[in-house]
Design an enzyme around this catalytic site. Structure first.
Site, short mmCIF file in Angstrom:
data_model
loop_
_atom_site.label_atom_id
_atom_site.label_comp_id
_atom_site.label_asym_id
_atom_site.label_seq_id
_atom_site.Cartn_x
_atom_site.Cartn_y
_atom_site.Cartn_z
N GLU A 179 0.83 -1.21 0.00
CA GLU A 179 0.00 0.00 0.00
C GLU A 179 0.86 1.26 0.00
OE1 GLU A 179 -2.64 0.43 3.36
OE2 GLU A 179 -3.52 2.26 2.57
N LYS A 221 -2.48 -1.99 -3.18
CA LYS A 221 -3.53 -1.14 -2.59
C LYS A 221 -3.12 0.31 -2.80
CE LYS A 221 -5.95 -0.21 1.76
NZ LYS A 221 -6.63 -0.83 2.90
P1 13P Z 1 -9.11 4.23 4.19
O1 13P Z 1 -9.98 3.53 3.16
O2 13P Z 1 -9.88 4.88 5.29
O3 13P Z 1 -8.08 5.10 3.53
O4 13P Z 1 -8.32 3.08 4.94
C1 13P Z 1 -7.75 2.08 4.19
C2 13P Z 1 -6.53 1.63 4.87
O5 13P Z 1 -6.40 0.48 5.20
C3 13P Z 1 -5.46 2.61 5.10
O6 13P Z 1 -4.28 1.95 5.41
#
Ligand code: 13P
Length: 340
Positions: A179, A221
């Site tokens: 991510e 992500k």
């Molecule tokens: P949000 O969808 O609130 O951005 O959170 C996703 C997430 O896991 C952030 O690390």
């Protein structure tokens, strides 16, 4: 092909099965306190368990949610009847995932930038999480847009850490979700978001390649390519969808198992509309779905907080609705009318 390879591919594909996505409930102790403060709920272990078990036991959640990302405390918690939250998830057909990074800290020498920590001892922690039932993991890197940032050093340090984490996950038989979040904070325009996201993704995939990470067993992500939250003119849904897809097509290898977006502060319906618009653009090399935290939980949290016992079922229905809406968006089959 080895058993490990096949196991990773099978988990990754299950997480992005058609019409399904992920529920991110892995808020760290500090973040869940902020969320609870916003609805005047005391941040106790019992309240965190009550809230998160309410969501995970929403009847039929597994129809649209393939996996949920947990925090270290949550993967160890048990309900009053003695069953663990992991068992609740297994019964619902929801794969347990675990946040394994230790948070983003200031990057030395680069004011205003951060690098995510947590690699030390990660091999041993992953082995324990496998024992606790985790099938996949998450590591979040944070890239900020501002005057003269992000720096190349920040992008590279975060990409390197993400790739080392991903390699350790795959060694343990766990699917890594990588991510790299480009924050929406700021007044930047869509083009700037595009350029920073592209540079970040290209650096990440170069590192994943260098460190022998198998993309067929990896999920990305990303944040969407979106105008800064304080931009004068914010791009429309169609522009965000086109810019995001263009950016990903430029930077994300086709072998990647799937793309599961974060919501990053977008509104609930806004996040659904963006995902839907992207999936309406036609076939892509990888499935595009969701791994939302706030955009799945915001309304559910508010309902639960108003009366945790009395509103339990109502809060569950609200969560199920958003999960269903995002499941439709993952297929490109959502419309405003579905919101009801
Ligand atoms: P949000 O969808 O609130 O951005 O959170 C996703 C997430 O896991 C952030 O690390």
């Amino acid at each position: 092909m080895t058993d490990r390879y096949e196991q990773l591919v099978a988990i990754a594909q299950a997480l992005v099965a058609p019409g399904k996505g992920l529920l991110a409930i892995d808020e760290s102790s500090g973040t869940i306190k902020k969320r609870f403060d916003s609805v005047q709920v005391e941040n106790t272990e019992a309240n965190r368990l009550d809230y998160r078990s309410m969501m995970l036991s929403a009847p039929g959640l597994g129809e649209h949610i393939s996996g949920a990302i947990l925090f270290d405390e949550t993967i160890r918690q048990k309900m009053a009847d003695g069953s663990s939250l992991v068992q609740v998830m297994e019964r619902a057909g929801i794969l347990p995932g675990i946040k394994v990074d230790a948070g983003a800290r200031p990057l030395a020498g680069f004011a205003g930038e951060k690098v995510t920590e947590g690699l030390d001892g990660l091999r041993e922690r992953l082995a324990e999480y496998v024992e606790l039932g985790a099938k996949f993991a998450k590591w979040r890197a944070v890239i900020s847009i501002g005057e003269d940032i992000p720096s190349r050093a920040c992008i590279d340090a975060n990409a390197h850490a993400l790739a080392r984490y991903a390699a350790l996950c795959q060694e343990a038989g766990i699917v890594p979700i990588v991510e790299p979040e480009v924050l929406m904070d700021g007044a930047h325009d869509l083009d700037t978001s595009f350029d920073v996201t592209e540079a970040t993704l290209k650096a990440l995939f170069a590192q994943l390649y260098d460190q022998n990470v198998m993309l067929e067993g990896t999920l990305l992500k990303p944040s969407m390519v979106i105008s800064g939250s304080e931009a004068d003119e914010r791009a429309e849904v169609e522009e965000v969808a086109e810019a995001t897809v263009d950016c990903l097509l430029n930077a994300v290898p086709a072998a990647t198992a799937g793309v599961v977006f974060l919501s990053g502060g977008q509104g609930d319906v806004e996040a659904t509309a963006h995902l839907d618009a992207m999936n309406k653009m036609g076939d892509m090399p990888w499935p595009m779905s969701f791994s939302y935290g706030r955009a799945l939980q915001a309304e559910c949290l508010a309902a639960w907080a108003a009366d945790p016992q009395g509103n339990r079922e109502n809060a569950q229905q609200i969560l199920l609705h958003r999960a269903r809406m995002n499941g439709l968006a993952a297929l490109g089959e959502w419309s405003e009318e579905e919101e009801g």
